[in-house]
Design a protein around this motif. Structure first.
Motif, mmCIF file in Angstrom:
data_model
loop_
_atom_site.group_PDB
_atom_site.id
_atom_site.type_symbol
_atom_site.label_atom_id
_atom_site.label_comp_id
_atom_site.label_asym_id
_atom_site.label_seq_id
_atom_site.Cartn_x
_atom_site.Cartn_y
_atom_site.Cartn_z
ATOM 1 N N VAL A 153 20.935 -26.126 -3.178
ATOM 2 C CA VAL A 153 21.212 -24.817 -2.205
ATOM 3 C C VAL A 153 22.678 -24.845 -2.211
ATOM 4 C CG1 VAL A 153 21.296 -23.895 0.173
ATOM 5 C CG2 VAL A 153 19.388 -25.315 -1.027
ATOM 6 N N PRO A 154 23.433 -24.032 -3.096
ATOM 7 C CA PRO A 154 24.885 -23.914 -3.209
ATOM 8 C C PRO A 154 25.410 -23.183 -1.818
ATOM 9 C CG PRO A 154 23.679 -22.291 -4.314
ATOM 10 C CD PRO A 154 22.644 -23.158 -3.690
ATOM 11 N N ASP A 155 26.608 -23.090 -1.813
ATOM 12 C CA ASP A 155 27.289 -22.200 -0.652
ATOM 13 C C ASP A 155 27.393 -20.946 -0.753
ATOM 14 O OD1 ASP A 155 28.456 -24.760 0.857
ATOM 15 O OD2 ASP A 155 29.208 -25.148 -1.073
ATOM 16 N N ILE A 156 27.460 -20.410 -2.224
ATOM 17 C CA ILE A 156 27.333 -18.942 -2.566
ATOM 18 C C ILE A 156 26.784 -18.807 -3.802
ATOM 19 C CG2 ILE A 156 28.903 -17.311 -3.222
ATOM 20 C CD1 ILE A 156 31.054 -18.169 -1.634
ATOM 21 N N ILE A 157 25.819 -17.623 -3.672
ATOM 22 C CA ILE A 157 25.356 -17.286 -4.968
ATOM 23 C C ILE A 157 25.814 -15.786 -5.276
ATOM 24 C CG2 ILE A 157 22.928 -16.610 -5.888
ATOM 25 C CD1 ILE A 157 21.537 -18.495 -4.609
ATOM 26 N N THR A 158 26.108 -15.702 -6.538
ATOM 27 C CA THR A 158 26.683 -14.309 -7.143
ATOM 28 C C THR A 158 25.223 -13.741 -8.137
ATOM 29 O OG1 THR A 158 27.958 -15.392 -8.777
ATOM 30 C CG2 THR A 158 29.169 -14.865 -6.932
ATOM 31 N N CYS A 159 25.049 -12.645 -7.748
ATOM 32 C CA CYS A 159 24.019 -12.066 -8.532
ATOM 33 C C CYS A 159 24.523 -10.513 -8.676
ATOM 34 C CB CYS A 159 22.791 -12.023 -7.958
ATOM 35 S SG CYS A 159 22.660 -11.338 -6.231
ATOM 36 N N VAL A 184 24.086 -14.252 -11.879
ATOM 37 C CA VAL A 184 23.992 -12.877 -12.493
ATOM 38 C C VAL A 184 22.878 -12.959 -13.518
ATOM 39 C CG1 VAL A 184 25.384 -11.148 -13.666
ATOM 40 C CG2 VAL A 184 26.394 -12.586 -11.974
ATOM 41 N N VAL A 185 22.856 -13.844 -14.194
ATOM 42 C CA VAL A 185 21.676 -13.865 -15.535
ATOM 43 C C VAL A 185 20.500 -14.504 -14.840
ATOM 44 C CG1 VAL A 185 21.211 -14.704 -17.409
ATOM 45 C CG2 VAL A 185 23.283 -13.579 -17.273
ATOM 46 N N THR A 186 20.278 -15.405 -14.267
ATOM 47 C CA THR A 186 19.166 -16.100 -13.708
ATOM 48 C C THR A 186 18.378 -15.776 -12.472
ATOM 49 O OG1 THR A 186 20.622 -17.969 -12.559
ATOM 50 C CG2 THR A 186 20.161 -18.275 -14.844
ATOM 51 N N ALA A 187 18.889 -14.816 -11.847
ATOM 52 C CA ALA A 187 18.155 -14.413 -10.537
ATOM 53 C C ALA A 187 17.278 -13.484 -11.152
ATOM 54 C CB ALA A 187 19.277 -14.033 -9.492
ATOM 55 N N PHE A 188 16.416 -13.098 -10.021
ATOM 56 C CA PHE A 188 15.361 -11.870 -10.166
ATOM 57 C C PHE A 188 14.345 -12.218 -11.572
ATOM 58 C CE2 PHE A 188 18.959 -10.448 -8.075
ATOM 59 C CZ PHE A 188 18.534 -10.362 -6.745
ATOM 60 N N GLY A 189 14.051 -13.300 -11.692
ATOM 61 C CA GLY A 189 12.667 -13.495 -12.626
ATOM 62 C C GLY A 189 13.164 -13.973 -13.880
ATOM 63 N N ARG A 190 14.033 -14.343 -14.338
ATOM 64 C CA ARG A 190 14.391 -14.567 -15.742
ATOM 65 C C ARG A 190 13.745 -16.017 -16.176
ATOM 66 N NH1 ARG A 190 15.405 -12.254 -19.938
ATOM 67 N NH2 ARG A 190 15.755 -10.339 -18.616
ATOM 68 N N LEU A 191 13.781 -16.795 -15.140
ATOM 69 C CA LEU A 191 13.330 -18.222 -15.279
ATOM 70 C C LEU A 191 12.008 -18.372 -14.535
ATOM 71 C CD1 LEU A 191 16.370 -20.378 -14.947
ATOM 72 C CD2 LEU A 191 15.456 -19.404 -17.068
ATOM 73 N N GLY A 192 11.595 -17.209 -13.858
ATOM 74 C CA GLY A 192 10.267 -17.342 -13.207
ATOM 75 C C GLY A 192 10.435 -17.632 -11.678
ATOM 76 N N HIS A 193 11.673 -17.162 -10.965
ATOM 77 C CA HIS A 193 12.018 -17.292 -9.701
ATOM 78 C C HIS A 193 13.007 -16.085 -9.406
ATOM 79 C CE1 HIS A 193 10.489 -21.418 -10.429
ATOM 80 N NE2 HIS A 193 11.209 -21.601 -10.937
ATOM 81 N N MET A 194 12.734 -15.695 -8.005
ATOM 82 C CA MET A 194 13.780 -14.780 -7.471
ATOM 83 C C MET A 194 15.223 -15.455 -7.577
ATOM 84 S SD MET A 194 12.694 -11.828 -6.987
ATOM 85 C CE MET A 194 11.470 -10.848 -6.420
ATOM 86 N N GLY A 233 18.470 -5.013 -22.567
ATOM 87 C CA GLY A 233 19.436 -4.243 -22.163
ATOM 88 C C GLY A 233 20.904 -5.300 -22.314
ATOM 89 N N LEU A 234 21.031 -6.073 -21.264
ATOM 90 C CA LEU A 234 22.036 -7.110 -21.347
ATOM 91 C C LEU A 234 21.690 -8.125 -20.262
ATOM 92 C CD1 LEU A 234 24.573 -7.821 -22.877
ATOM 93 C CD2 LEU A 234 25.869 -6.938 -21.044
ATOM 94 N N TRP A 235 20.706 -8.787 -20.671
ATOM 95 C CA TRP A 235 20.058 -9.612 -19.507
ATOM 96 C C TRP A 235 19.423 -9.185 -18.286
ATOM 97 C CZ3 TRP A 235 20.860 -14.836 -21.509
ATOM 98 C CH2 TRP A 235 21.990 -14.976 -22.390
ATOM 99 N N CYS A 236 19.302 -7.707 -18.313
ATOM 100 C CA CYS A 236 19.020 -7.102 -17.019
ATOM 101 C C CYS A 236 17.957 -6.187 -16.604
ATOM 102 C CB CYS A 236 20.360 -6.493 -16.748
ATOM 103 S SG CYS A 236 21.012 -4.868 -17.806
ATOM 104 N N VAL A 237 17.374 -5.712 -17.735
ATOM 105 C CA VAL A 237 16.161 -4.851 -17.465
ATOM 106 C C VAL A 237 14.916 -5.317 -17.373
ATOM 107 C CG1 VAL A 237 15.122 -2.549 -18.511
ATOM 108 C CG2 VAL A 237 17.484 -3.109 -19.224
ATOM 109 N N ASN A 238 14.872 -6.142 -16.002
ATOM 110 C CA ASN A 238 13.819 -7.077 -16.000
ATOM 111 C C ASN A 238 12.296 -6.511 -15.853
ATOM 112 O OD1 ASN A 238 15.777 -8.823 -16.199
ATOM 113 N ND2 ASN A 238 15.616 -9.737 -14.115
ATOM 114 N N ILE A 239 12.319 -5.289 -15.206
ATOM 115 C CA ILE A 239 10.934 -4.643 -15.016
ATOM 116 C C ILE A 239 10.530 -3.683 -16.171
ATOM 117 C CG2 ILE A 239 11.149 -5.056 -12.446
ATOM 118 C CD1 ILE A 239 11.977 -1.970 -12.327
ATOM 119 N N GLY A 240 11.363 -3.600 -16.900
ATOM 120 C CA GLY A 240 11.318 -2.654 -18.487
ATOM 121 C C GLY A 240 11.787 -1.527 -18.060
ATOM 122 N N TYR A 241 11.519 -0.404 -19.051
ATOM 123 C CA TYR A 241 12.235 0.746 -18.974
ATOM 124 C C TYR A 241 11.301 1.941 -18.506
ATOM 125 C CZ TYR A 241 15.833 -1.113 -22.137
ATOM 126 O OH TYR A 241 17.007 -1.879 -22.559
#
Length: 469
Positions: free
Chosen positions: A286-292, A266-276, A63-71
């Motif tokens: 461990v940053p101060d803020i994560i945006t996703c 926004v891109v790397t979270a929720f599995g793209r690199l094998g981690h949530m 989709g645009l780095w986002c349809v992680n679990i498929g359609y």
């Protein structure tokens, strides 16, 4: 249109025409759009898309780095429908909530690293980053450090397209013709190892880039710098993987000068690199803020989140004056239907072990794509797991680029599309960010199709005089 056209062909033509005449697309190329219009997709399932003519394509960009679990996941559709029946919307302003918003916030706090236990919702990644800026400014105002306003990010970093998020974005091409805030936001160099001097070691290159951040903070004055924004792997800027230790060392610099570290996942979270989340598990910080956003719902509904630390919350949750409130938020903050989609998406990922799948098949994907480095015009292949980029050059030894007017990335993408594969062209590069459910057979199709397509594009570049024969 003619009387011989089928109903399906007539519908396709109608959609194409209405789209061309009325839908202003993101990142429209007006040099071609008015003539060619848009490719009309009709259906999608699993890893594949189907166009209005019935041709199927493997979606190599998710989709645009986002349809992680498929359609076509029925579970998502059912969860969304159930929530719409229960309560489709209510304002979360003040002291109102719904079950999905509260449960998803708790789940994100559980998954996020360290003490990042608090969640502010928006509709996407741009808004998540805008929220981070407003929150950071408010935080330092509350502490009486009212001069700490300046933001530092990196050339070729991408953080969104709202005014503030695009100002933080360092992709200069995206700024052409637009205004950005060049007083508040400052950019340091892209940590791209491929473009370092040939004689420079990776360690020295890393130290140089870290020192550049520290030098910029000192130049602006530590009392004036509020935050550093960094993607763990830079996405739309060309899938740049910084050298080993870069994130840890830049975080140390930020800590030294009381500068907040925002990890844009926004891109790397929720599995793209094998981690949530990749910040800690992949890069040790461990940053101060994560945006996703994006993979938070696998693109099924719009949703973004700004996840922030206990330390920040303790400051901004103290009333600043009698009757004063935290006046930031959006009509759709914590939208219950989007949050229900996010909860079900994470449930599916955990139940199916999708992160482990990415570590396994994603490693195979990475190895198959990197094997394309023997091709004549492929200068660099970089990325990790299901986040890869091929950089195409005229000369591997000098790393000289092919003339921009050759549109090499588009040529390769067009050749792939002919063969049933969607890849993303980005100037002289091609980016791959497929759904995370690819099998090894799917990976083989992607790699083999790319090889054929790059070979065909190379031949056309030679025929057109952009490369020596």
């Amino acid at each position: 249109m003619t009387s011989q056209q089928s109903p399906a062909q007539l519908e396709k033509q109608e959609i194409w025409q209405k789209d061309r005449d009325h839908f202003m697309h993101p990142w429209t190329d007006f040099s071609t759009f008015k003539e060619t219009g848009s490719m009309v997709f009709h259906r999608a399932d699993g890893v594949s898309l189907q166009d209005a003519d019935g041709k199927r394509y493997l979606d190599g960009i998710g989709g645009l780095w986002c349809v992680n679990i498929g359609y076509g996941r029925d579970e998502i559709a059912e969860a969304v429908a159930a929530q719409i029946r229960d309560i489709p919307y209510f304002s979360t302003f003040g002291h109102h909530t719904t079950a999905p918003a509260a449960r998803l916030a708790a789940k994100l706090a559980e998954l996020a690293p360290g003490d990042l236990n608090h969640v502010f919702y928006g509709c996407g990644g741009s808004v998540a980053n805008d929220t981070a800026v407003r929150m950071i400014h408010f935080y330092f105002n509350q502490l009486g450090k009212t001069s700490k306003k300046q933001i530092i990010s990196r050339i070729d970093g991408y953080h969104g397209s709202t005014y503030m998020a695009m100002s933080i974005t360092g992709v200069e091409f995206d700024h052409i013709g637009f205004d950005i805030d060049r007083q508040l936001v400052h950019h340091i160099s892209c940590p791209n190892p491929y473009r370092r001097p040939e004689e420079q070691s990776l360690e020295a290159f890393c130290d140089e880039k870290v020192k550049e951040l520290e030098d910029k903070i000192l130049e602006l004055g530590p009392d004036n710098v509020a935050a550093f924004f960094a993607e763990p792997i830079m996405g739309a800027g060309g899938v740049i993987v910084p050298p080993e230790g870069y994130h840890r060392k830049t975080l140390e610099v930020c800590r030294k000068y009381d500068v907040l570290y925002v990890s844009d996942e926004v891109v790397t979270a929720f599995g793209r690199l094998g981690h949530m989340f990749a910040s800690e598990d992949e890069f040790g910080i461990v940053p101060d803020i994560i945006t996703c956003a994006k993979g938070l719902t696998s693109g099924y509904l719009p949703l973004g989140a700004t996840i922030f630390s206990d330390r920040i919350y303790e400051v901004i949750s103290e009333p600043q004056a009698d009757g004063a409130i935290f006046t930031h938020g959006f009509t759709y903050s914590g939208h219950p239907v989007s949050c229900a989609a996010g909860l079900k998406n994470i449930e599916i990922m955990e139940r199916e072990g999708l992160c482990d799948h990415v570590k396994d098949v994603g490693a195979y994907f990475e190895s198959r794509i990197k094997a394309l480095s023997d091709l004549e015009i492929v200068g660099d292949i970089r990325g990790r797991k299901f986040m890869m980029c091929l950089e195409n050059v005229a000369d591997k030894a000098t790393r000289e680029l092919i003339a921009p007017e050759a549109k090499v990335g588009n040529r390769i993408a067009d050749e792939c599309q002919k063969r049933g594969l969607i890849v993303r062209p980005l100037a002289h590069m091609n980016i791959l960010s497929p759904t995370l459910i690819l099998t090894r057979e799917h990976v083989d199709f992607v790699a083999d199709t790319l090889r054929e397509s790059i070979e065909a594009a190379t031949a056309s570049l030679k025929a057109d005089g952009y490369l020596p024969r």
